[in-house]
Design a protein around this motif. Structure first.
Motif, short mmCIF file in Angstrom:
data_model
loop_
_atom_site.label_atom_id
_atom_site.label_comp_id
_atom_site.label_asym_id
_atom_site.label_seq_id
_atom_site.Cartn_x
_atom_site.Cartn_y
_atom_site.Cartn_z
N HIS A 211 0.95 -1.22 0.10
CA HIS A 211 -0.20 0.00 0.17
C HIS A 211 0.80 1.26 0.06
O HIS A 211 1.79 1.33 0.80
CB HIS A 211 -1.01 -0.02 1.21
N VAL A 212 0.64 2.20 -0.76
CA VAL A 212 1.49 3.31 -0.99
C VAL A 212 0.56 4.43 -1.42
O VAL A 212 -0.58 4.58 -1.72
CB VAL A 212 2.82 3.30 -2.04
N GLU A 213 1.32 5.67 -1.14
CA GLU A 213 0.51 7.09 -1.16
C GLU A 213 1.26 7.86 -2.55
O GLU A 213 0.69 8.80 -2.99
CB GLU A 213 0.38 7.82 0.01
N ARG A 214 2.58 7.58 -2.80
CA ARG A 214 3.29 8.19 -3.75
C ARG A 214 3.83 7.34 -4.78
O ARG A 214 4.34 6.32 -4.26
CB ARG A 214 4.37 9.17 -2.93
N PHE A 215 3.68 7.68 -6.08
CA PHE A 215 4.37 6.83 -6.82
C PHE A 215 6.00 6.59 -6.79
O PHE A 215 6.42 5.78 -7.15
CB PHE A 215 4.21 7.74 -8.48
N GLU A 216 6.75 7.77 -6.13
CA GLU A 216 8.07 7.51 -5.83
C GLU A 216 8.46 6.26 -4.91
O GLU A 216 9.35 5.51 -4.87
CB GLU A 216 8.56 8.69 -4.95
N SER B 237 8.73 -5.24 -12.72
CA SER B 237 7.93 -6.37 -13.34
C SER B 237 6.74 -5.47 -14.06
O SER B 237 6.49 -4.39 -13.55
CB SER B 237 7.15 -7.00 -12.27
N GLU B 238 6.29 -6.04 -15.04
CA GLU B 238 5.18 -5.45 -15.68
C GLU B 238 3.84 -5.11 -15.02
O GLU B 238 3.44 -5.97 -14.23
CB GLU B 238 4.61 -6.41 -17.08
N LEU B 239 3.53 -3.88 -15.06
CA LEU B 239 2.50 -3.32 -14.13
C LEU B 239 1.09 -3.32 -14.69
O LEU B 239 1.09 -2.71 -16.05
CB LEU B 239 2.79 -2.14 -13.57
N HIS B 240 0.09 -4.10 -14.29
CA HIS B 240 -1.20 -4.21 -14.91
C HIS B 240 -2.22 -3.27 -13.95
O HIS B 240 -2.45 -3.77 -12.82
CB HIS B 240 -1.66 -5.53 -15.18
N LEU C 215 -1.72 9.70 -19.67
CA LEU C 215 -1.15 8.41 -19.72
C LEU C 215 0.38 8.41 -19.66
O LEU C 215 0.96 7.70 -18.96
CB LEU C 215 -1.57 7.52 -20.94
N ALA C 216 0.75 9.53 -20.25
CA ALA C 216 2.34 9.79 -20.56
C ALA C 216 2.84 10.12 -19.23
O ALA C 216 4.04 9.79 -18.63
CB ALA C 216 2.63 10.91 -21.33
N GLU C 217 2.06 11.10 -18.17
CA GLU C 217 2.38 11.19 -17.01
C GLU C 217 2.45 10.05 -16.19
O GLU C 217 3.36 10.11 -15.36
CB GLU C 217 1.55 12.45 -16.47
N LEU C 218 1.66 9.30 -16.22
CA LEU C 218 1.24 8.06 -15.39
C LEU C 218 2.59 7.14 -15.69
O LEU C 218 3.20 6.49 -14.74
CB LEU C 218 -0.02 7.44 -15.74
N LEU D 131 5.32 5.54 -13.48
CA LEU D 131 5.29 4.11 -13.35
C LEU D 131 5.95 3.33 -14.53
O LEU D 131 4.99 3.03 -15.39
CB LEU D 131 3.89 3.44 -12.93
N PRO D 132 7.27 3.45 -14.97
CA PRO D 132 7.99 3.25 -16.06
C PRO D 132 7.36 1.78 -16.41
O PRO D 132 7.44 1.33 -17.68
CB PRO D 132 9.23 3.30 -15.85
N SER D 133 7.06 0.67 -15.65
CA SER D 133 6.88 -0.71 -15.92
C SER D 133 5.33 -0.83 -16.35
O SER D 133 4.91 -1.88 -16.37
CB SER D 133 7.28 -1.58 -14.70
N LEU D 134 4.53 0.36 -16.57
CA LEU D 134 3.14 0.11 -16.72
C LEU D 134 2.84 -0.29 -18.02
O LEU D 134 3.43 0.03 -19.30
CB LEU D 134 2.44 1.53 -16.69
N LYS D 135 2.24 -1.64 -17.90
CA LYS D 135 1.96 -2.26 -19.22
C LYS D 135 0.72 -2.36 -19.87
O LYS D 135 0.22 -2.27 -21.03
CB LYS D 135 2.04 -4.07 -19.03
N SER D 136 -0.48 -2.16 -18.95
CA SER D 136 -1.83 -2.13 -19.41
C SER D 136 -2.53 -1.40 -18.39
O SER D 136 -2.24 -1.21 -17.16
CB SER D 136 -2.35 -3.55 -19.56
N VAL D 137 -3.74 -0.76 -18.79
CA VAL D 137 -4.59 0.10 -17.94
C VAL D 137 -6.11 -0.26 -18.17
O VAL D 137 -6.61 -0.80 -19.17
CB VAL D 137 -4.59 1.63 -18.29
N TYR D 138 -6.85 -0.43 -16.97
CA TYR D 138 -8.09 -1.27 -16.85
C TYR D 138 -9.05 -0.12 -16.29
O TYR D 138 -8.86 0.52 -15.09
CB TYR D 138 -8.07 -2.63 -16.10
#
Length: 316
Positions: A6-11, A18-21, A110-113, A117-124
């Motif tokens: 559980h986190v509150e900051r992207f940092e 790992s690929e993030l879904h 999405l680019a900001e996200l 989160l560089p490992s972002l693979k897919s968004v739902y």
């Protein structure tokens, strides 16, 4: 990283490779429609041996745009986090929704996200998802950005009950109307409360109906009234049948005190003041009302208990 996380900051996720879904939404109530979105992210992560995540927000965006009349939440943030984790999500990101985040242009979202989160693979998301400055972004905007950035976008069709979409707004309305059975159908689980038992005036004990008292005043209040419930010590024991009154107790409350949830154990209980308990609301029995005497109140509680026993499958 150790999951669930559980986190509150992207940092805090800079070490994630790992690929993030990622499922994105407010997810207030974590109802059946939300579960469909989140389950899709979890399933994809499992197939790809990646990581599943949920991006949600606190406070609700309405606090920024309608500060005088913000949306009343179905559940507190901590309860939402617990429920999200129970769905098998590896990471829950509870992002502060502030003016800076709200001002991101939809086409840049999405680019900001992805930059955070560089490992972002897919968004739902749900098919009606809106985002970005002025809520200008839609699923089509996400798809267009996703093509450019190599991020797959999945939009999940709304889950319907009796032909009407399942939504947090609908649940809030049904909750205020006391339609707890319908609320439970929309949620996909029983509406629940968690709290610590406090001492009371012990009136219930003097008339033969001792109660476990929970001072509880949620943002989105259920209809004041009497309910069939079940309860237990948090995370322990088996569920016990009960009948509960939620309201201001107009017959005996002359000080206009805050609402109280009073749970009477149909078969008795060893739980007492100081214990942390959870209560699930099962059926609505009747609205809260004022009685001319304590004796008439006692007669009605006896009837309420009989109804609750029948609803829970007990007799006698």
């Amino acid at each position: 990283m150790k999951f669930p996380l559980h986190v509150e900051r992207f940092e805090e996720l800079t070490g994630l490779t790992s690929e993030l879904h990622l499922a994105i939404g407010m997810f207030d109530g974590v109802h059946l429609g939300h579960k469909a979105v989140i389950d899709s992210a979890v399933s994809s992560a499992q197939r790809a041996e990646g990581v599943s995540g949920v991006l949600t927000f606190d406070p609700h965006p309405s606090h920024l745009f309608r500060s005088k009349e913000p949306t009343r939440l179905i559940m507190p943030v901590e309860s939402k986090r617990k429920l999200l984790t129970s769905l098998g999500v590896d990471i829950v990101i509870c992002k502060q929704f502030d003016r800076s985040f709200a001002s991101i242009a939809a086409e840049d979202f999405l680019a900001e996200l992805q930059s955070m989160l560089p490992s972002l693979k897919s968004v739902y998301v749900g098919e009606n998802f809106r985002f970005g400055k002025g809520r200008a972004g839609s699923v089509a905007t996400l798809i267009e950005s996703g093509h450019q950035l190599g991020v797959s976008i999945f939009s999940i069709e709304r889950v319907k009950l009796n032909g009407e979409p399942t939504s947090s707004t609908r649940i809030r309305e049904e909750l205020a109307a006391g339609k707890i059975e319908l609320v439970n159908d929309l949620l996909g689980y029983n509406y629940r409360v968690e709290g610590r038992v406090t001492g009371g005036k012990k009136l219930g004990r003097t008339i033969g109906f001792p109660t476990l008292n929970l001072p509880w005043s949620p943002e989105c209040r259920p209809k004041f009234g009497v309910y069939q419930v079940r309860f237990r010590s948090v995370g322990k024991d088996s569920w016990k049948p009960g009948v509960a009154n939620y309201g201001i107790r107009p017959t005996v409350n002359q000080a206009n005190e805050n609402p109280l949830l009073e749970v009477h154990a149909l078969d008795g209980t060893e739980l007492a003041q100081g214990d942390l308990i959870e209560v699930e609301w099962v059926s609505f029995i009747r609205p809260e009302q004022t009685f001319e005497s304590v004796e008439l109140l006692k007669e009605q509680i006896t009837k309420d208990c009989q109804i609750a026993r029948k609803l829970s499958g007990q007799h006698g």
